[in-house]
Scaffold this active site. Sequence first.
Site, short mmCIF file in Angstrom:
data_model
loop_
_atom_site.label_atom_id
_atom_site.label_comp_id
_atom_site.label_asym_id
_atom_site.label_seq_id
_atom_site.Cartn_x
_atom_site.Cartn_y
_atom_site.Cartn_z
N GLU A 1 2.26 -74.80 68.44
CA GLU A 1 3.46 -74.10 67.21
C GLU A 1 3.39 -74.34 65.62
O GLU A 1 3.12 -73.28 64.45
CB GLU A 1 4.60 -75.14 66.71
CG GLU A 1 5.76 -74.89 66.24
CD GLU A 1 6.92 -76.01 66.46
OE1 GLU A 1 7.51 -76.35 65.04
OE2 GLU A 1 7.22 -76.98 68.00
N LYS B 1 11.02 -89.88 64.78
CA LYS B 1 10.70 -88.41 64.64
C LYS B 1 9.80 -88.73 62.91
O LYS B 1 9.81 -89.48 62.61
CB LYS B 1 11.65 -87.55 64.32
CG LYS B 1 10.94 -85.99 63.87
CD LYS B 1 12.34 -85.53 63.65
CE LYS B 1 11.50 -83.56 63.30
NZ LYS B 1 12.61 -82.62 62.76
N GLU C 1 15.01 -71.71 55.59
CA GLU C 1 15.97 -72.98 55.79
C GLU C 1 16.35 -73.19 54.24
O GLU C 1 15.82 -73.78 52.87
CB GLU C 1 15.29 -73.82 55.89
CG GLU C 1 16.16 -74.89 55.97
CD GLU C 1 14.82 -76.48 56.86
OE1 GLU C 1 16.13 -77.17 57.51
OE2 GLU C 1 14.21 -76.02 57.13
N GLU D 1 15.23 -83.76 68.26
CA GLU D 1 14.79 -83.11 66.66
C GLU D 1 15.95 -82.89 66.18
O GLU D 1 16.17 -83.20 64.68
CB GLU D 1 13.51 -82.55 67.20
CG GLU D 1 12.92 -82.02 65.75
CD GLU D 1 11.74 -81.63 65.64
OE1 GLU D 1 11.82 -80.84 64.83
OE2 GLU D 1 11.26 -80.33 67.32
#
Length: 399
Positions: free
Chosen positions: A383, A153, A203, A247
């Site tokens: 996104e 990733k 986050e 992910e």
Amino acid sequence: MTTVHQTLTTEESGADVVGTATALLDAYRPATDRFFASPTRTLLARGVRAPVPHDARPLTERVQDALTAARASGQPDPVVIGAIPFDQSAPAALAVPEQLHRAPALGRDPLIALPAPQPADTAWEMRPVPAPEQYEAAVATAVGRIKAGELGKVVLARALDLTGDREPDVPGMLQRLARRDARGYTFAIPTNAGRTLLGASPELLVSRSGSALVANPLAGSTPRSGDLAEDVRRAAALLESPKDLHEHALVVNAIRATLAPYCTDLVVPERPTLVKTAAMWHLSTTLTGTLPAQSVSALELACALHPTPAVCGEPTARARNVIGELEPFDRGLYSGVVGWGDADGDGEWVVTIRCAEADRSGLRLFAGAGVVASSDPVAETAETSAKFRTFLDAVGAQL
């Protein structure tokens, strides 16, 4: 500043008083102040008692020395507050403030529901860096390298430069960010050369309170919809998306592996849940752990975790190399860490996303997307455009 000093007393007593948290938000002044709000507290820092220098020592050692010096100079409970860059070897924007005013969380203050002032009517000019088609090409290149087995990733970011016919209204932007997502993490930190890092991150990288540890990685996202039925459909689809679940699992597994050696126990839910902001749905997992007595500080844990696959990729070293090759700008403080820590080791450190850097001439916005083997370049570009909405709404601009 009588009200501000009253909020300090209120927070320490644990009581909620209407207007105490929003008073700190209203009192914020750019250039001299540092503001940080979380689901647990609101902090307004003024002046600098002890800056954290940039030298060859580890960052945690430099921070601890600054806190020790502040306590020796008469501060009974010094706190460091500020931001750490994506590249931990680069200079951080951290300091022990001269004054620290505290209040309960903004989300617990009823006055946070009052509308923020509307942004001034500004003629914004926008310049994407890179252009959308170049970003799509970079994502396609990354997908090819992932399919070839080079890495699992990589998170690729892009920037959006805004220039207007007036100086950005940093206090107004902070008000709109805080009032839009009052239960998230809102921050404004002076950096260098008259710049301010500000944003509203969803986050939590890691927090420590005594022996209790919490980490809340987010990975896997989809834009919100103004239509309720479509919004619910998107949320349900995200929970079942193989691409996004893969992910997300990469991030959770990396954080579990990093934190487990520090903990006497670590609880990791089997499946993610959903977290929403005004602009996005995110897959979310909350990890909770117990640390041994007199153990590592929140900042040490944050430095051990950073950068996670949520902002970099996996494996980390290879992902960083790909980022350096494919991103046409220096991330600086974007996708770094922002928050606070005290001399006893407690603190809250969040991932520096949904953010921008402002100076007198304009703004640079940042957004990134996690790229895996099944990523679609057009969808990842969409996104990042959706993630820009958090800040575009705060300045009254649209893509």
